[in-house]
Write a protein that holds these residues in place. Structure first.
Motif, mmCIF file in Angstrom:
data_model
loop_
_atom_site.group_PDB
_atom_site.id
_atom_site.type_symbol
_atom_site.label_atom_id
_atom_site.label_comp_id
_atom_site.label_asym_id
_atom_site.label_seq_id
_atom_site.Cartn_x
_atom_site.Cartn_y
_atom_site.Cartn_z
ATOM 1 N N ILE A 62 -45.882 118.747 2.656
ATOM 2 C CA ILE A 62 -47.272 118.326 2.620
ATOM 3 C C ILE A 62 -48.136 119.371 1.918
ATOM 4 N N THR A 65 -47.599 119.002 -1.816
ATOM 5 C CA THR A 65 -48.410 117.888 -2.310
ATOM 6 C C THR A 65 -49.852 118.314 -2.526
ATOM 7 N N HIS A 66 -50.374 119.097 -1.608
ATOM 8 C CA HIS A 66 -51.758 119.562 -1.727
ATOM 9 C C HIS A 66 -51.924 120.443 -2.961
ATOM 10 N N ILE A 69 -52.276 118.103 -5.933
ATOM 11 C CA ILE A 69 -53.069 116.907 -5.685
ATOM 12 C C ILE A 69 -53.889 116.481 -6.898
ATOM 13 N N LEU A 152 -56.877 110.906 -0.349
ATOM 14 C CA LEU A 152 -55.799 111.753 0.138
ATOM 15 C C LEU A 152 -56.183 113.232 0.070
ATOM 16 N N LEU A 156 -56.112 115.589 3.256
ATOM 17 C CA LEU A 156 -55.228 116.753 3.282
ATOM 18 C C LEU A 156 -55.999 118.028 3.620
ATOM 19 N N GLN A 170 -46.162 114.155 4.043
ATOM 20 C CA GLN A 170 -47.381 113.621 3.452
ATOM 21 C C GLN A 170 -47.451 112.100 3.506
ATOM 22 N N GLU A 171 -46.276 111.448 3.510
ATOM 23 C CA GLU A 171 -46.294 109.995 3.538
ATOM 24 C C GLU A 171 -46.820 109.438 4.861
ATOM 25 N N LEU A 173 -49.469 110.633 6.492
ATOM 26 C CA LEU A 173 -50.905 110.859 6.631
ATOM 27 C C LEU A 173 -51.730 109.575 6.525
#
Length: 213
Positions: A62, A65-66, A69, A152, A156, A170-171, A173
């Protein structure tokens, strides 16, 4: 794991080749453990870009991913342990945010349920046979629309203020009680399109299947 080979091709190369076949050349890899090894890919794929996650050893995907982003709008997000056998699972463009999944009952893995319009209403892990809708085994290939990436990013930032969320996926969230409805849809895959490699035995099984085909 992404740099592990199945015969003559690394796991991550199956993803890169599928993206290239779809005409997608703007590819960024978020690197963690032994990140410098990914530089070897530049010998074959000179267009690759990298982002380094310095907290890979104590924070989950996660956080990766941030870090990426601002690159995610109208783009695919794939997990590193997905071996793509059918490159057609990646298309040049999608028109809405989606998660890939394989229809069928799932007992001990991440899965989601959809309504009659293929919209995902629940993401879960474990035995949830009492839920309504069509179950799918979640596959770590996602597509994010620009609209949902704006949302998102905000979510996040809020989630990561709490260290307890640093190991979340992350999926999950968009399906948290504290977030708004993202309206994410399912893209159906066949079970032979991709293989998710979580264990050494699954890697060996994949190698043996390909050898005997």
């Amino acid at each position: 794991k992404p740099m592990v080979k199945v015969h003559d091709k690394r796991i991550i190369e199956t993803q890169i080749d599928a993206l290239h076949q779809a005409g997608i050349s703007d590819i960024t890899i978020v690197r963690g453990y032994l990140g410098h090894i990914f530089d070897e890919l530049l010998l074959k794929y000179s267009n690759l870009k990298f982002i380094d996650n310095p907290d890979w050893d104590n924070k989950g995907a996660i956080v990766s991913t941030h870090l990426a982003i601002d690159l995610l709008a109208n783009a695919y997000l794939t997990e590193g342990d997905i071996y793509i056998k059918n490159p057609n699972v990646i298309r040049p463009y999608e028109y809405r945010s989606l998660y890939c999944g394989i229809p069928g009952e799932v007992a001990e893995d991440w899965h989601f349920y959809t309504d009659e319009n293929k919209q995902i209403h629940t993401l879960a892990h474990g035995n949830t046979q009492t839920l309504k809708g069509l179950p799918h085994k979640f596959v770590g290939i996602m597509y994010w629309s620009k609209k949902h990436v704006v949302q998102l990013k905000q979510d996040l930032q809020q989630f990561l203020q709490n260290p307890d969320n640093h190991q979340r996926f992350q999926e999950s969230l968009p399906f948290d009680e504290s977030t708004k409805d993202y309206n994410i849809f399912a893209k159906h895959l066949d079970k032979d399109d991709v293989t998710e490699i979580d264990t050494f035995q699954e890697l060996q099984n994949l190698r043996n299947i390909i050898l005997t085909v």
